[in-house]
Design an enzyme around this catalytic site. Structure first.
Site, PDB file in Angstrom:
ATOM      1  N   THR A 351      -0.057   4.954  -6.580  1.00  0.00           N
ATOM      2  CA  THR A 351       0.789   4.460  -7.661  1.00  0.00           C
ATOM      3  C   THR A 351      -0.053   4.024  -8.847  1.00  0.00           C
ATOM      4  OG1 THR A 351       0.773   2.110  -7.075  1.00  0.00           O
ATOM      5  CG2 THR A 351       2.374   3.514  -5.933  1.00  0.00           C
ATOM      6  N   ASP A 352       0.574   3.971  -9.997  1.00  0.00           N
ATOM      7  CA  ASP A 352      -0.062   3.305 -11.128  1.00  0.00           C
ATOM      8  C   ASP A 352      -0.174   1.819 -10.788  1.00  0.00           C
ATOM      9  OD1 ASP A 352      -1.183   2.864 -13.650  1.00  0.00           O
ATOM     10  OD2 ASP A 352       0.193   4.263 -14.613  1.00  0.00           O
ATOM     11  N   TRP A 353      -0.928   1.101 -11.574  1.00  0.00           N
ATOM     12  CA  TRP A 353      -1.322  -0.262 -11.211  1.00  0.00           C
ATOM     13  C   TRP A 353      -0.174  -1.272 -11.375  1.00  0.00           C
ATOM     14  CZ3 TRP A 353      -4.341   2.917  -9.565  1.00  0.00           C
ATOM     15  CH2 TRP A 353      -5.680   2.726  -9.242  1.00  0.00           C
TER      16      TRP A 353
END
Length: 640
Positions: A351-353
């Site tokens: 996932t993105d952060w």
């Protein structure tokens, strides 16, 4: 006395309590891995059991090594694999053991020894020897965990000029190159692959084994704040660049000399509603008014062909499409249906952060969780949705205990955890980290910022420059001789190698200005880093620039972080250069004819804010009467 006692008590708490916690953390670690001599070769006994297990044996097939290690792992250890946290280093290369604004909330001994994590996104770190020494200390700590699983270090881009610390890092001692938009402006696939190969060598020397790039997104919405990380708005051009980029970092196949690419942001960031970015709640909507969703998949198809090892979905949530309105990191139709089933991607999906918990320090939330479409769910519930969608790893998060709780509660099966763990371990083995994760600090110093690499970056900066305008019928460039020049935003000590620098405008033969594309200054720790909003120059600064351009023949160099709106500046100046990350010498070399311009625009330059507002977010080159079209770029033999 009471006040002094209270202060003294606070000091005791601050100075002693953290050290006690650190000692408790470190007490969970065992000894370093002893060596085993087998058949005349030396191996590391990572689990300290006195024998050579298949996962410790480089001669065994990778799938056998993965299965052997997975069978020995506890649920806690498997869960630790599935979190990819931010981590800092102290200036002297020692491990961070105290949370701070600079290093972030990650205490090294806690995430390694207690949470059993071993994937880290390195913040800061620019000096080669210090980076190598820090990495060796981290790997030694990882070696002392029960199974000795080595750490994998990742990094955002750190070779260009962007000053957005929310998405890029300053190059420090690394070689410096133009932004990806500049690489696209060269139209040179071989140069892009050479850049990526050089960046790979510098990364490997520093122990960085995962690139949190490239961006395969398309710059179809000119207001989007992340355009300079893309290869422009044309899908075919971006595809060629992405493929060359991944080849340079990973090689033909992923191996011990590779850097794995985490290509982002599937299924294509860029078509953001009104250009606002989904790092922020007001920018969470991703729209396709031109019905052009599949166009944005084309560069990702090139990434799959090149064998990208990892994929990162974006924060945004699709609106008005066949897909559910959830952020892409939570979107099963996109991750499982599109990425896994249609494209048969079996690499790591990270996932993105900060999708689950956001960013907090000392009990204060500084950045909200990017849980678009599932905002009302708890972090544990969000985690389950993402796992059901097909995610393997959670970027920026440090909460593996929540995953353990989900499994123990029967909400997630351990076999589901095993699926992701296998993918993650397979990559670690392919990168050779289990066999030797340690670095040679001398080699790091000799490789990072090598003269040859710096020279290649300088060449790329020059080749990426786009000559947009050269006179009004009669060419102005190249300048000759040693004219008197009035400069702004250029270092005088550099400019003196080209002309006589004068402080009095009246005495100048030419004005040379270096400008940057405008943006709206926004409040907030993270928002202030992203250059978003209107694209046009505002008064009084615009009036000052135009007055200056009216006084003498003027050459303007404009850093096109985004496709700026500057029709008045374009009309008034004598010559105009677009740059995508270039130093003063590179720009002056073009102005004075020491380098022939050859760059071509990777996106359109709009003629007005009204034209920008009338564009559809998902369509390329649909600006009404652009000031300069996609692909425009003059040479000294052509002029306008």
């Amino acid at each position: 006395m009471i006040v002094s006692a209270i202060i003294a008590g606070i000091i005791v708490v601050v100075l002693i309590k953290p050290s006690m916690k650190i000692r408790n953390n470190l007490s969970r670690l065992g000894p370093e891995a002893p060596s085993l001599a087998v058949d005349g070769k030396t191996y590391r006994d990572l689990n300290k059991n006195g024998k050579l297990d298949p996962y410790e044996d480089a001669r065994c097939p990778i799938d056998e090594r993965v299965q052997d290690l997975l069978a020995q792992m506890t649920l806690d250890e498997k869960s630790g694999l599935m979190f990819h946290a931010m981590i800092g280093m102290n200036p002297d290369g020692s491990l961070v053991e105290k949370a701070s604004m600079q290093s972030g909330p990650t205490v090294t001994s806690e995430v390694v020894a207690v949470k059993l994590m071993n994937h880290f996104n390195l913040l800061y770190g620019q000096k080669p020897r210090v980076m190598a020494e820090w990495q060796n200390r981290l790997q030694k700590m990882a070696e002392r965990t029960r199974l000795g699983i080595p750490a994998t270090i990742s990094s955002d881009p750190r070779h260009a000029f962007s000053n957005n610390l929310g998405a890029n890092l300053p190059p420090g001692d690394f070689s410096q190159w133009p932004e990806p938009t500049g690489l696209a402006a060269t139209r040179d696939e071989a140069l892009v692959e050479e850049f990526a190969d050089i960046a790979r060598q510098e990364y490997v020397a520093a122990g960085i084994r995962v690139a949190l790039h490239p961006m395969a997104d398309l710059a179809t919405e000119p207001r989007w704040c992340r355009i300079n990380g893309t290869f422009g708005e044309d899908a075919d051009l971006a595809s060629k660049m992405v493929k060359a980029y991944i080849r340079g970092f990973q090689g033909k196949t992923l191996g011990p000399d590779s850097v794995a690419c985490m290509t982002k942001h599937f299924p294509g960031g860029g078509p953001q509603l009104k250009g606002e970015d989904p790092h922020f709640s007001y920018g969470k909507e991703q729209v396709y008014p031109g019905g052009n969703f599949e166009y944005h998949l084309i560069p990702f198809e090139a990434a799959f062909e090149a064998g990208t090892s990892q994929i990162m979905p974006y924060y945004g949530m699709p609106v008005g499409t066949e897909f559910e309105e959830k952020g892409f990191g939570f979107n099963k139709q996109v991750i499982t249906g599109l990425l896994r089933d249609k494209y048969k991607f079996d690499g790591i999906v990270c996932t993105d952060w900060l999708l689950l918990t956001g960013f907090s320090l000392f009990g204060k939330t500084l950045i909200e969780a990017k849980a678009w479409g599932v905002e009302d769910l708890t972090p544990s519930e969000r985690m389950k949705v993402a796992l059901d969608a097909g995610v393997d790893q959670f970027g920026g998060e440090t909460c593996p205990e929540l995953l353990v709780e989900l499994v123990k509660a029967g909400k997630v099966t351990e076999e589901r955890v095993n699926q992701s763990a296998r993918r993650i371990l397979r990559e670690k083995f392919k990168l050779g980290l289990f066999d030797n994760p340690y670095l040679n600090p001398d080699q790091a110093e000799q490789t990072i910022g090598k003269d040859e690499y710096v020279a290649k970056g300088e060449f790329a900066q020059r080749k990426s420059l786009v000559l947009l305008k050269n006179g009004n019928g009669n060419p102005v460039l190249p300048l000759s001789g040693k004219p008197r020049i009035y400069i702004e935003n250029i270092r005088p000590e550099i400019a003196r190698h080209y002309g006589e620098v004068v402080a009095d405008l009246e005495k100048a033969d030419y004005v040379i200005l270096r400008l940057s594309a405008p943006y709206e200054k926004r409040k907030g720790m993270l928002e202030g880093m992203f250059h978003a909003g209107d694209l046009d120059f505002k008064s009084p600064e615009k009036d000052r620039i135009l007055a200056l351009l009216s006084m003498k023949p003027a050459i303007v160099d404009l850093y096109l972080e985004r496709p700026a709106v500057f029709p008045e500046i374009n009309q008034k100046c004598s010559a105009l250069i677009g740059n995508f990350g270039a130093n003063d010498s590179a720009v002056l070399d073009l102005i004075f004819g020491r380098f022939e311009p050859s760059g071509k625009l990777p996106f359109e330059i709009p003629s007005s804010i009204q034209a920008v507002e009338h564009q559809k977010e998902d369509l390329p080159y649909d600006s009404e009467m652009p000031l300069y079209p996609f692909g425009h770029g003059l040479t000294f033999r052509s002029h306008s």
